[in-house]
Design a protein around this motif. Sequence first.
Motif, PDB file in Angstrom:
ATOM      1  N   TYR A  19       0.829  -1.206   0.000  1.00  0.00           N
ATOM      2  CA  TYR A  19       0.000   0.000   0.000  1.00  0.00           C
ATOM      3  C   TYR A  19       0.861   1.253   0.000  1.00  0.00           C
ATOM      4  O   TYR A  19       0.600   2.209  -0.720  1.00  0.00           O
ATOM      5  N   ARG A  20       1.910   1.273   0.833  1.00  0.00           N
ATOM      6  CA  ARG A  20       2.792   2.426   0.906  1.00  0.00           C
ATOM      7  C   ARG A  20       3.451   2.676  -0.443  1.00  0.00           C
ATOM      8  O   ARG A  20       3.498   3.812  -0.917  1.00  0.00           O
ATOM      9  N   LYS A  24      -0.631   4.712  -1.124  1.00  0.00           N
ATOM     10  CA  LYS A  24      -1.828   4.659  -0.274  1.00  0.00           C
ATOM     11  C   LYS A  24      -1.400   4.562   1.185  1.00  0.00           C
ATOM     12  O   LYS A  24      -1.636   3.568   1.869  1.00  0.00           O
ATOM     13  N   TRP A  25      -0.737   5.623   1.632  1.00  0.00           N
ATOM     14  CA  TRP A  25      -0.154   5.643   2.967  1.00  0.00           C
ATOM     15  C   TRP A  25      -1.199   5.388   4.045  1.00  0.00           C
ATOM     16  O   TRP A  25      -0.974   4.606   4.959  1.00  0.00           O
ATOM     17  N   ASP A  26      -2.342   6.043   3.974  1.00  0.00           N
ATOM     18  CA  ASP A  26      -3.371   5.870   5.008  1.00  0.00           C
ATOM     19  C   ASP A  26      -3.854   4.423   5.082  1.00  0.00           C
ATOM     20  O   ASP A  26      -4.119   3.914   6.172  1.00  0.00           O
ATOM     21  N   ASP A  27      -3.962   3.762   3.939  1.00  0.00           N
ATOM     22  CA  ASP A  27      -4.398   2.364   3.924  1.00  0.00           C
ATOM     23  C   ASP A  27      -3.360   1.439   4.563  1.00  0.00           C
ATOM     24  O   ASP A  27      -3.703   0.387   5.093  1.00  0.00           O
ATOM     25  N   SER A  28      -2.104   1.829   4.515  1.00  0.00           N
ATOM     26  CA  SER A  28      -1.044   0.967   5.036  1.00  0.00           C
ATOM     27  C   SER A  28      -0.971   0.975   6.561  1.00  0.00           C
ATOM     28  O   SER A  28      -0.529  -0.003   7.163  1.00  0.00           O
ATOM     29  N   LEU A  29      -1.416   2.048   7.198  1.00  0.00           N
ATOM     30  CA  LEU A  29      -1.192   2.213   8.635  1.00  0.00           C
ATOM     31  C   LEU A  29      -1.825   1.118   9.489  1.00  0.00           C
ATOM     32  O   LEU A  29      -1.221   0.648  10.445  1.00  0.00           O
ATOM     33  N   TYR A  55       6.225   9.289   7.919  1.00  0.00           N
ATOM     34  CA  TYR A  55       5.339  10.346   8.401  1.00  0.00           C
ATOM     35  C   TYR A  55       5.913  11.713   8.040  1.00  0.00           C
ATOM     36  O   TYR A  55       5.210  12.582   7.547  1.00  0.00           O
ATOM     37  N   ASN A  58       5.586  12.559   4.479  1.00  0.00           N
ATOM     38  CA  ASN A  58       4.218  12.791   4.043  1.00  0.00           C
ATOM     39  C   ASN A  58       3.559  13.985   4.728  1.00  0.00           C
ATOM     40  O   ASN A  58       2.422  14.307   4.426  1.00  0.00           O
ATOM     41  N   GLN A  61       1.975  16.657   2.565  1.00  0.00           N
ATOM     42  CA  GLN A  61       0.728  16.189   1.962  1.00  0.00           C
ATOM     43  C   GLN A  61      -0.464  16.531   2.857  1.00  0.00           C
ATOM     44  O   GLN A  61      -1.562  16.747   2.381  1.00  0.00           O
ATOM     45  N   TYR A  62      -0.246  16.599   4.161  1.00  0.00           N
ATOM     46  CA  TYR A  62      -1.308  16.895   5.095  1.00  0.00           C
ATOM     47  C   TYR A  62      -1.313  18.357   5.531  1.00  0.00           C
ATOM     48  O   TYR A  62      -1.967  18.727   6.479  1.00  0.00           O
TER      49      TYR A  62
END
Length: 70
Positions: A19-20, A24-29, A55, A58, A61-62
């Motif tokens: 995922y990372r 798809k960072w959020d999916d990987s957590l 983190y 990224n 990105q946030y």
Amino acid sequence: GLKGSIHYATTCLNVANAYRAAGKWDDSLGYYDDFLDIFNDLNVECLYDYLASKYIANLPQYGTTVKAYA
């Protein structure tokens, strides 16, 4: 079942990494969390260091700015 086994943990880590890599960072957590739940008593500083670097990478990105001070 396999949940809680070393095989399950390895699968979680592989899925998280996939995922990372796909952005798809959020999916990987959640998968990283599952991995850590199983291996919480092992030496996983390298994984924490890796996650921290991701983190930080990224944060823009946030909408967060990171400033480094020497």
